[in-house]
Design a protein around this motif. Structure first.
Motif, short mmCIF file in Angstrom:
data_model
loop_
_atom_site.label_atom_id
_atom_site.label_comp_id
_atom_site.label_asym_id
_atom_site.label_seq_id
_atom_site.Cartn_x
_atom_site.Cartn_y
_atom_site.Cartn_z
N VAL A 24 54.28 -55.24 36.70
CA VAL A 24 55.39 -54.50 37.30
C VAL A 24 55.64 -55.09 38.68
O VAL A 24 54.70 -55.30 39.45
N ALA A 25 56.89 -55.36 38.97
CA ALA A 25 57.29 -55.75 40.33
C ALA A 25 58.27 -54.71 40.83
O ALA A 25 59.22 -54.35 40.13
N ASP A 59 47.35 -52.81 43.13
CA ASP A 59 48.69 -52.72 43.72
C ASP A 59 48.74 -53.76 44.83
O ASP A 59 48.00 -53.67 45.81
N LEU A 60 49.59 -54.76 44.68
CA LEU A 60 49.64 -55.90 45.58
C LEU A 60 49.79 -55.49 47.04
O LEU A 60 49.01 -55.91 47.91
N GLY A 64 53.73 -50.52 44.33
CA GLY A 64 53.85 -50.42 42.89
C GLY A 64 53.96 -51.76 42.18
O GLY A 64 54.21 -51.79 40.98
N CYS A 65 53.76 -52.87 42.90
CA CYS A 65 53.69 -54.19 42.26
C CYS A 65 52.28 -54.33 41.71
O CYS A 65 51.32 -54.47 42.48
N MET A 66 52.15 -54.29 40.40
CA MET A 66 50.83 -54.23 39.77
C MET A 66 50.42 -55.59 39.24
O MET A 66 51.13 -56.20 38.44
N VAL A 67 49.23 -56.04 39.68
CA VAL A 67 48.70 -57.32 39.25
C VAL A 67 48.39 -57.27 37.76
O VAL A 67 47.75 -56.33 37.28
N LEU A 115 60.85 -54.03 37.89
CA LEU A 115 60.91 -55.04 36.84
C LEU A 115 59.62 -54.93 36.06
O LEU A 115 58.53 -54.90 36.65
N HIS A 116 59.71 -54.88 34.73
CA HIS A 116 58.53 -54.73 33.87
C HIS A 116 58.41 -55.93 32.95
O HIS A 116 59.40 -56.53 32.57
N GLY A 117 57.18 -56.25 32.59
CA GLY A 117 56.93 -57.34 31.64
C GLY A 117 55.97 -58.34 32.25
O GLY A 117 55.32 -58.09 33.25
#
Length: 138
Positions: free
Chosen positions: A44-45, A16-17, A97-100, A58-60
């Motif tokens: 995920v951003a 998680d960034l 929740g911004c996932m690397v 945002l997903h992808g």
């Protein structure tokens, strides 16, 4: 005595960034840092757009184009822009929740002679950055 220095870090898939940056600040033992730049990819951003109350997910396959902000023991104030697979760009405040996805390569400017905190500013109603010298009283 050196008053600041650069500290590179690499985050790994699944990190998680925002949480990882908060941990990095604690791990290096300083109370003030700026994120100078960051790039990499996310799956995920979570971005809170200007004036919005909640973050938008945002997903992808997302590329981090820019990442900057301040880090304090009280929290982070980070802004980021990302592009999706179609080249559409989105930007805003970085929420948890911004996932690397594959990597995030980040440069921190550590300021060991300073202490950052976030305190409510009556003019804005938000917890804003307060900058003190590390040896100043609270």
């Amino acid at each position: 005595m050196q008053t600041s220095f650069l500290h590179p870090l690499r985050l790994s898939p699944g990190d998680d960034l925002r949480v990882a940056l908060q941990h990095a600040l604690r791990d290096v033992g300083v109370q003030a840092a700026f994120v100078v730049q960051g790039m990499g990819s996310l799956s995920v951003a979570q971005l809170r757009y200007a004036g919005a109350q909640e973050a938008t997910a945002l997903h992808g396959d997302l590329e981090i184009l820019t990442l900057a902000g301040s880090l304090s023991p009280d929290g982070a104030h980070l802004h980021m822009s990302v592009a999706n697979a179609r080249g559409e760009v989105f930007g805003g405040h970085v929420a948890p929740g911004c996932m690397v996805r594959t990597t995030a390569e980040i440069v921190l400017a550590l300021l060991p002679e300073h202490r950052f905190s976030r305190e409510i500013d009556p003019r804005t109603g938000f917890a804003e950055l307060v900058i003190r010298h590390a040896n100043d009283g609270a």
